[in-house]
Motif scaffolding. Structure first.
Motif, PDB file in Angstrom:
ATOM      1  N   ALA A  38       0.832  -1.200   0.000  1.00 38.30           N
ATOM      2  CA  ALA A  38       0.000   0.000   0.000  1.00 38.30           C
ATOM      3  C   ALA A  38       0.867   1.250   0.000  1.00 38.30           C
ATOM      4  N   ARG A  39       1.935   1.229   0.802  1.00 36.03           N
ATOM      5  CA  ARG A  39       2.861   2.371   0.797  1.00 36.03           C
ATOM      6  C   ARG A  39       3.531   2.512  -0.564  1.00 36.03           C
ATOM      7  N   ARG A  40       3.901   1.379  -1.166  1.00 32.24           N
ATOM      8  CA  ARG A  40       4.552   1.414  -2.476  1.00 32.24           C
ATOM      9  C   ARG A  40       3.672   2.092  -3.510  1.00 32.24           C
ATOM     10  N   ALA A  45       6.802   4.900  -8.656  1.00 33.76           N
ATOM     11  CA  ALA A  45       6.233   5.032 -10.000  1.00 33.76           C
ATOM     12  C   ALA A  45       5.673   3.706 -10.491  1.00 33.76           C
ATOM     13  N   ARG A  46       4.517   3.760 -11.149  1.00 36.83           N
ATOM     14  CA  ARG A  46       3.806   2.568 -11.603  1.00 36.83           C
ATOM     15  C   ARG A  46       4.637   1.738 -12.575  1.00 36.83           C
ATOM     16  N   GLY A  47       5.505   2.401 -13.342  1.00 36.03           N
ATOM     17  CA  GLY A  47       6.281   1.695 -14.357  1.00 36.03           C
ATOM     18  C   GLY A  47       7.317   0.746 -13.796  1.00 36.03           C
ATOM     19  N   VAL A  48       7.631   0.849 -12.517  1.00 39.43           N
ATOM     20  CA  VAL A  48       8.578  -0.085 -11.890  1.00 39.43           C
ATOM     21  C   VAL A  48       7.794  -1.328 -11.498  1.00 39.43           C
TER      22      VAL A  48
END
Length: 373
Positions: A38-40, A45-48
């Motif tokens: 959730a923290r992530r 960034a979504r691309g990672v």
């Protein structure tokens, strides 16, 4: 509130002392991993991307332990990086000793022995008994980019030949050299010019079968380079001796030696991208040794430093010395802590004869895998 970074009932540290067992104590992912996820999502960034949604707290040998205390077999090895085991004692001790003395000076500003010692080791270990030189960088993509720079400087030519199914990195130039569009290239163009793709000797999919795949594919590549690209325009041919991200493809026998021979005759530099295959992963120290191929340049990273960021280009002295002084380098390339880790990792690979260990695993696994096939 419990800090997920310091959970109870999990090891305080990693390394070889971790019990080498698979043990599940929660569902996967567990509650602490879900909290970190959730923290992530709010911070990264979504691309990672990610492969397994567990958050690692400790690792050692062949296991990783997540923040919930689950012990999992480590088949990823950090994408083929921690070949000597995660947090290997010798690597940890070498890094700790080095960072206690100094963490960074930049080799181009104030040099240090560790960088020189790593270059000496790579000059000794890489295929061929010719005079060699090495330069150190941060990542595999950096190594490939610099190999291209060096090849263009040494030959005065611009074209680069790469192969179907290739993977060479995520920078603009190495994306041009990489074959797969999604997820790597989609939406990121335009890419660097003067990169030409040719067929690979892919035994499983070769139209006339695997028996003549190597020789037929090599003949086709040579024909394309001569007739469509122009051999006199080509600075380098870059290939992974065993392709990784493209599907773990072992090219047909004879393909690499014939291409290396053609390159030598045509004044083209043969570059082995051993970033994933290097350092005892294939039963040899380097995969190109399997068929006796001696590349003009070889790029290394991943397994070189036990998990610390380090990469290198090693090659014939006259080629490596072609770029002007100041033309190669970077702020962090050959960081002293990474060099200390590399010397410890290389020492362990040699003393424990990890190439023989890899051959032993192959002798166990391959008959069973062939039976399944």
């Amino acid at each position: 509130m419990t800090n997920p970074a310091n959970p109870p009932n999990v090891p305080a540290r990693g390394g070889p002392g971790l019990p080498q067992v698979r043990r599940l104590v929660t569902e996967i992912p567990g509650p602490r991993s879900r909290a970190l996820a959730a923290r992530r999502s709010a911070a990264v960034a979504r691309g990672v991307g990610e492969t397994l949604p567990v958050y690692v707290h400790a690792a050692g040998g062949g296991v990783v332990v997540d923040v919930d205390g689950n012990s999992l077999i480590d088949f990823g090895s950090g994408i083929a990086v921690v070949s000597v085991g995660n947090a290997a004692d010798g690597v940890v001790e070498a890094v700790r000793e080095q960072v206690g003395r100094f963490t960074h000076t930049c080799f181009m500003i104030t040099p240090y022995e560790g960088y020189v010692a790593v270059c000496e080791a790579l000059n000794r270990l890489t295929p061929g008994d010719h005079d060699k030189r090495t330069a150190l960088f941060n990542s595999g993509a950096e190594a490939v980019e610099n190999a291209v720079k060096i090849a263009r400087s040494a030959t005065g030519r611009s074209a680069i030949v790469v192969f179907e199914h290739a993977y060479h990195g995520r920078t603009n130039l190495t994306l041009a050299m990489t074959a797969k569009s999604t997820p790597y290239k989609a939406g990121f163009g335009p890419f660097a010019p003067e990169v030409y793709r040719v067929p690979l000797a892919y035994p499983y999919r070769w139209p006339t079968g695997r028996e003549h795949c190597g020789e037929q594919a090599a003949a086709r590549v040579i024909e394309l380079v001569r007739d469509e690209i122009g051999a006199g325009e080509v600075a380098a041919m870059v290939i992974e001796p065993i392709l990784g991200e493209g599907g773990f493809i072992v090219p047909g026998r004879g393909f690499l030696p014939r291409l290396a021979e053609f390159c030598a005759d045509a004044g083209i530099l043969f570059v082995a991208d051993e970033i994933q295959t290097g350092f005892a992963r294939t039963g040899q120290m380097f995969a190109c040794e399997d068929e006796g191929v001696v590349p003009d340049l070889i790029t290394t990273a991943k397994g070189i430093a036990g998990g610390m960021p380090l990469a290198a280009v090693t090659g014939r002295a006259e080629i490596m010395d072609a770029p002007q002084v100041g033309g190669l380098g970077g702020t962090y390339g050959g960081n002293p802590a990474a060099c200390a880790a590399a010397l410890a990792a290389i020492g362990f690979i040699e003393s424990a004869d990890l190439p023989a260990r890899a051959r032993g695993i192959g002798e166990l696994a391959l008959p069973r895998l062939r039976a399944l096939a």
